[in-house]
Enzyme design. Sequence first.
Site, PDB file in Angstrom:
ATOM      1  N   PRO A 186     -34.906  21.203 -37.160  1.00  0.00           N
ATOM      2  CA  PRO A 186     -35.588  20.047 -36.554  1.00  0.00           C
ATOM      3  C   PRO A 186     -34.604  19.148 -35.804  1.00  0.00           C
ATOM      4  CG  PRO A 186     -35.549  19.843 -38.960  1.00  0.00           C
ATOM      5  CD  PRO A 186     -34.968  21.173 -38.635  1.00  0.00           C
ATOM      6  N   ASP A 187     -35.113  18.475 -34.758  1.00  0.00           N
ATOM      7  CA  ASP A 187     -34.230  17.525 -34.072  1.00  0.00           C
ATOM      8  C   ASP A 187     -34.372  16.180 -34.778  1.00  0.00           C
ATOM      9  OD1 ASP A 187     -36.480  17.110 -31.191  1.00  0.00           O
ATOM     10  OD2 ASP A 187     -36.587  16.442 -33.273  1.00  0.00           O
ATOM     11  N   PHE A 188     -33.907  15.123 -34.141  1.00  0.00           N
ATOM     12  CA  PHE A 188     -33.853  13.826 -34.828  1.00  0.00           C
ATOM     13  C   PHE A 188     -34.937  12.864 -34.373  1.00  0.00           C
ATOM     14  CE2 PHE A 188     -30.082  14.699 -37.121  1.00  0.00           C
ATOM     15  CZ  PHE A 188     -29.343  15.553 -36.330  1.00  0.00           C
ATOM     16  N   ARG A 189     -35.141  12.785 -33.027  1.00  0.00           N
ATOM     17  CA  ARG A 189     -35.961  11.661 -32.526  1.00  0.00           C
ATOM     18  C   ARG A 189     -37.297  12.073 -31.949  1.00  0.00           C
ATOM     19  NH1 ARG A 189     -30.816  10.938 -31.940  1.00  0.00           N
ATOM     20  NH2 ARG A 189     -29.909   9.179 -33.072  1.00  0.00           N
TER      21      ARG A 189
ATOM     22  N   ASN B 298     -24.312  19.020 -31.768  1.00  0.00           N
ATOM     23  CA  ASN B 298     -24.885  19.741 -32.911  1.00  0.00           C
ATOM     24  C   ASN B 298     -23.797  20.187 -33.886  1.00  0.00           C
ATOM     25  OD1 ASN B 298     -27.263  19.387 -31.524  1.00  0.00           O
ATOM     26  ND2 ASN B 298     -27.236  21.451 -30.627  1.00  0.00           N
TER      27      ASN B 298
ATOM     28  N   HIS C 172     -19.495  15.964 -32.898  1.00  0.00           N
ATOM     29  CA  HIS C 172     -20.003  15.335 -34.133  1.00  0.00           C
ATOM     30  C   HIS C 172     -19.608  16.143 -35.362  1.00  0.00           C
ATOM     31  CE1 HIS C 172     -23.297  12.884 -31.857  1.00  0.00           C
ATOM     32  NE2 HIS C 172     -22.079  12.436 -31.653  1.00  0.00           N
TER      33      HIS C 172
ATOM     34  N   CYS D 257     -12.434  16.513 -48.973  1.00  0.00           N
ATOM     35  CA  CYS D 257     -12.318  15.529 -50.065  1.00  0.00           C
ATOM     36  C   CYS D 257     -11.641  14.277 -49.495  1.00  0.00           C
ATOM     37  CB  CYS D 257     -11.455  16.114 -51.185  1.00  0.00           C
ATOM     38  SG  CYS D 257     -11.194  14.933 -52.522  1.00  0.00           S
TER      39      CYS D 257
ATOM     40  N   GLY E 171     -31.474  19.343 -24.108  1.00  0.00           N
ATOM     41  CA  GLY E 171     -32.005  19.024 -25.441  1.00  0.00           C
ATOM     42  C   GLY E 171     -31.389  17.821 -26.108  1.00  0.00           C
TER      43      GLY E 171
ATOM     44  N   ASN F  79     -34.853  18.998 -20.704  1.00  0.00           N
ATOM     45  CA  ASN F  79     -35.203  18.332 -21.953  1.00  0.00           C
ATOM     46  C   ASN F  79     -36.717  18.165 -22.045  1.00  0.00           C
ATOM     47  OD1 ASN F  79     -34.090  16.983 -24.369  1.00  0.00           O
ATOM     48  ND2 ASN F  79     -35.265  15.239 -23.592  1.00  0.00           N
TER      49      ASN F  79
END
Length: 244
Positions: free
Chosen positions: A30-33, A99, A116, A124, A188, A214
């Site tokens: 799934p995407d975010f927005r 992504n 990202h 750690c 996208g 998009n």
Amino acid sequence: MIEALAELIRNHQPCVVLTGAGISTESGIPDFRSPTGIWARYDPMEYASISAFRRDPAKVWEFYALRFEVLTRAEPNEGHRALAELERRGLVCAVVTQNIDGLHERAGSQDVVEVHGSIRTASCLACGEHVPLADVVTALRDAPAPWCPKCGEILKPDVVMFGELLPMDAIDRASALARAAGVLLVVGSTLEVYPIAGLPEETLTAGGELAIVNKGSTPYDGRAAVRIDGGAGEALTALVEALS
Ligand code: APR
């Protein structure tokens, strides 16, 4: 519109591609927005910020354990494969991706800049130990969160959380690529999250062109030489055809 995009890429080399979650939805991630996106169900500040992680790491791992489930089952789709093919033909020089799913590399793209981070490792924060994905997935099978094999602290996925600094080398490389691009092809992404959302501005300011594939609008639509409102997989596959 595909022919116009092919023409733009032929005449404005080098072509740099910037991808967002929208290129991976066809792989089941799934995407975010978009309305069915992750942030419609989870508050990012509660589940994907570094302060939330420090406050309650087990809760953040509840969210990431679900994501790891989906991400580790996902396969590259025709959109990822099309970009790898265009790189092989020398028509795309690099993919900058927001992504964390590693699907561009698994599809065969060689030059991928992950701005990202990725789920490939977890670290750690106490002793700096890096743990590969396979060990994290194994640990998540019988514990709510993975512990550091060296010092016992809870591990953090090596993805950039809200409030965290981005990997500077990746950001610098992405910026240099955007400034040198003859065309930046965005695929996208809502282009809402900075500093990455500033890359189109860098390309345009340096005299390059902008193209967008998009589903749905972005703040840069009015400044794109070509804009295709449609599915990434279908559009990129047709683009490979058009550039054959
Ligand atoms: N083809 C084309 N576009 C698509 C497809 C598809 N198959 N599926 C979804 N989209 C579009 C959505 O409509 C949306 O406009 O892709 C866009 C995805 O935008 P976001 O969900 O905002 O994802 P992204 O732009 O990558 O988010 C950037 O925000 O939460 C942070 O770190 C996270 O990297 C992410 C960053």
